[in-house]
Each structure stands twice: as structure tokens, then as C-alpha cells.
Design a protein around this motif. Structure first.
Motif, PDB file in Angstrom:
ATOM      1  N   GLN A  36       0.863  -1.197   0.000  1.00  0.00           N
ATOM      2  CA  GLN A  36       0.000   0.000   0.000  1.00  0.00           C
ATOM      3  C   GLN A  36       0.897   1.245   0.000  1.00  0.00           C
ATOM      4  O   GLN A  36       1.116   1.867   1.040  1.00  0.00           O
ATOM      5  N   ASN A  87       8.158  -7.769   8.582  1.00  0.00           N
ATOM      6  CA  ASN A  87       6.920  -7.703   9.359  1.00  0.00           C
ATOM      7  C   ASN A  87       5.621  -7.879   8.556  1.00  0.00           C
ATOM      8  O   ASN A  87       4.594  -8.207   9.134  1.00  0.00           O
ATOM      9  N   PRO A 188      -5.755  -3.520  11.786  1.00  0.00           N
ATOM     10  CA  PRO A 188      -6.754  -4.000  10.819  1.00  0.00           C
ATOM     11  C   PRO A 188      -6.735  -5.508  10.576  1.00  0.00           C
ATOM     12  O   PRO A 188      -7.748  -6.086  10.177  1.00  0.00           O
TER      13      PRO A 188
END
Ligand SMILES: NC(=O)c1ccc[n+]([C@@H]2O[C@H](COP(=O)([O-])OP(=O)(O)OC[C@H]3O[C@@H](n4cnc5c(N)ncnc54)[C@H](O)[C@@H]3O)[C@@H](O)[C@H]2O)c1
Length: 293
Positions: A36, A87, A188
């Protein structure tokens, strides 16, 4: 102290974002790499606006060549990579009876292959520096059973194994390795995240939130502060929230009793999911984050 540089995958959201922000507050230059890109750029801009040093990079961790290119670019531009937070991750919830190929492939490609590709890209640079710290994000699901999350548990168990091995190999080269094992953290991913989701009968967000609430999800910024303390201390196993250490220990010393305990948790959860599915008026669902009580 001399300039320090951190490369963080999954740096646009949740844990990666919070770690980036806290590291920047300590004067570390952070590179936020994520699928993103726009979101990563927003995070980097907000860090810079607060006086920190950060930039964003587009990265899909499933692409080994791009990973190598980015690692080389960071080392060239910044002079070193001192911390590598490997991560980025996704989760797909559901019973194995309902798994399609995607439920295995997507999760293993991102959470396992992506971590391996990250090590291949960054570790040689750290070996050449004779310094650096790789922090691979696993999960408590890297130690415990995770019914309705088997591919996730498989990937995270693998990340624990990779990191234990890397810690021993890396020591010979002056490179540190730790495995980060979060319990439940308010991000999220608890509701599927951007690239994860569910298989089988869809569980509404409201029900998922109720189930997660029981695991008392921790605020992500408080979590990042605790994690960085353990990174400073070069802890091999970084378990936060701290109370999960008792559950971790119980699994290690009494694995059969632990299985029985988790079977009870699962039975309760299944009964609740059945009841929710039978409810003709399911609660309103939202994308709001899951909050601890
Ligand atoms: N939140 C928790 O409770 C929890 C618990 C245990 C482990 N974890 C792990 O922590 C890590 C971060 O998750 P989070 O909770 O911050 O979730 P999140 O969904 O907020 O963040 C995950 C980030 O990874 C990025 N990402 C996903 N696939 C990618 C790919 N192929 N290439 C590059 N970036 C990609 C996403 O864009 C997102 O920015 C994951 O590895 C997750 O498995 C989270």
C-alpha cells in the motif's frame, strides 16, 4: 549516537507503522515498505512533518528481486541497514474443511516466503556491515494451535524456526535476530486486513470483534514501545503483551494440557459462531478497529 536506519515491511499500517513512528522519535531513519504505497507515503510524510526522517517504498514481499533491489537501494542511499523489521503479513480465517488453495498459498507466500526473501535481501548486507538486527514478526500463533487459522499458524511456526536458526548463524557474523510474537494487537488484521480475509461461512465483523475482545487486544503504540525495549535488550523471543508469556510457558511445559485448553476455547468459539449464523438479525457490521474493554 551515529545515524541508524530501519527498513520495515508492512510499514503502512498497524504494527509496522507504529514501530516506524516510535523509531523515528528516537532519531532512526525509517524506510516504510509496503504494497500500500500511498498509505506508506502518508505515514512517512507525517513522520517528516513531526521532524523525523522517513521515506516510503513500494514493495510486494512475494517478489524476491524487488526485495533485493530495495535493500540495495536503502543501503546505498542511507549507508547502512541497522534494523530490519521483516513484518508484512496477512491472515485468512476459517476451518481447513473450507480452505481453498488461496487460503494456503496466499498466506504462505506472504508470511513465509516473504520473510525468507527478506532475509536473503537484507542479511548479506548486514553480514558485510558485521552489524544489524533482523526482527521477524511471527505471532503467538507461532507457538500455539490456532484453529480457524491453520495456514497462518503454519507460517508463523515456520518464522519462529527460521529466526531461531538465523540467530545462531547470524551471531558468527555480528548480526542479531529476534522473533516478534505479538498476542492480539489492535490493527486492521484482526478483521482480515486489506489483503487477507475469510473462507467458509462469513463471520460478521461484529462477531469477530466480540471474539477478539476476549484476547484483550493491546493498543498498537503502547505495544511498539514495549517491543523496542526488547529489541534494545536483544531478546530472542519478544512476547508482548507480556501476560502472553505465561501462556507461552504453559504450552512449553505442558503441551498436552495446552491442547486440551485450546480445544475448550475452540468449542466455545464454534458454539458462538453457530449461534451467530442462526441469528436472523445479525448485528450491524463496521470496519472500526477492535478495542479492548
Ligand atoms: N495485530 C495482531 O494482533 C497480530 C498478532 C500477531 C502477529 N501479527 C503480525 O504482525 C504483522 C503486522 O500485522 P498488523 O497487525 O500490523 O496488520 P496490518 O494489516 O495493519 O498490517 C499489515 C501490513 O502488511 C502489508 N502487506 C500485506 N501483504 C503484503 C505484501 N505482499 N507485501 C508488502 N506488504 C504487505 C499490508 O499492506 C499492511 O500494511 C503481520 O505479520 C501479522 O501477522 C499481528
Amino acid at each position: 549516537m551515529s545515524k541508524r536506519v530501519a527498513l520495515i515491511t508492512g510499514g503502512a499500517s498497524g504494527i509496522g507503522r507504529a514501530l516506524g513512528e516510535k523509531l523515528a522519535e528516537r532519531g532512526v531513519t525509517v524506510v516504510l515498505a509496503d504494497r500500500q504505497l500511498e498509505l506508506a507515503e502518508e505515514v512517512a510524510a507525517s513522520i517528516v512533518a513531526r521532524g523525523g526522517s522517513a521515506w516510503a517504498a513500494s514493495l510486494d514481499v512475494r517478489d524476491a528481486a524487488s526485495f533485493r533491489d530495495l535493500a540495495a537501494e536503502v543501503a546505498r542511499r542511507e549507508g547502512s541497514i541497522d534494523y530490519f523489521f521483516n513484518n508484512a503479513g496477512i491472515a485468512i480465517a476459517g476451518e481447513m474443511l473450507d480452505y481453498d488453495d488461496r487460503a494456503w498459498d496466499d498466506v504462505l507466500d506472504v508470511n513465509l516466503r516473504g520473510v525468507g526473501y527478506g532475509i536473503s535481501a537484507v542479511y548479506p548486507i548486514m553480514v558485510a556491515q558485521a552489524s544489524g538486527h533482523i526482527i521477524n514478526t511471527a505471532s503467538m500463533a507461532g507457538w500455539l494451535p490456532m484453529p480457524r487459522g491453520a495456514s497462518y499458524a503454519a507460517s508463523k511456526h515456520a518464522v519462529v524456526g527460521i529466526t531461531k536458526s538465523l540467530r545462531i548463524e547470524g551471531a558468527a557474523h555480528g548480526v542479531r535476530a529476534s522473533v516478534l510474537c505479538p498476542g492480539a494487537i489492535q490493527t486492521p488484521i484482526l478483521l482480515g486486513g486489506t489483503f487477507g480475509g475469510q473462507v467458509g461461512r462469513r463471520v460478521p465483523d461484529s462477531v469477530m470483534k466480540k471474539l477478539w475482545k476476549r484476547a484483550r487486544p493491546m493498543d498498537v503504540n503502547a505495544f511498539a514501545v514495549e517491543v523496542l525495549k526488547d529489541v534494545d535488550a536483544n531478546e530472542p523471543y519478544i512476547i508482548v503483551p507480556r501476560w502472553w508469556k505465561a501462556i507461552w510457558l504453559f504450552e512449553r511445559v505442558a503441551p498436552r494440557m495446552s491442547l486440551r485448553l485450546w480445544a475448550r476455547v475452540y468449542a466455545k468459539q464454534r458454539a458462538e459462531l453457530e449461534a451467530a449464523a442462526a441469528d436472523p438479525h445479525p448485528a450491524h457490521t463496521t470496519d472500526a478497529p477492535v478495542h479492548a474493554e
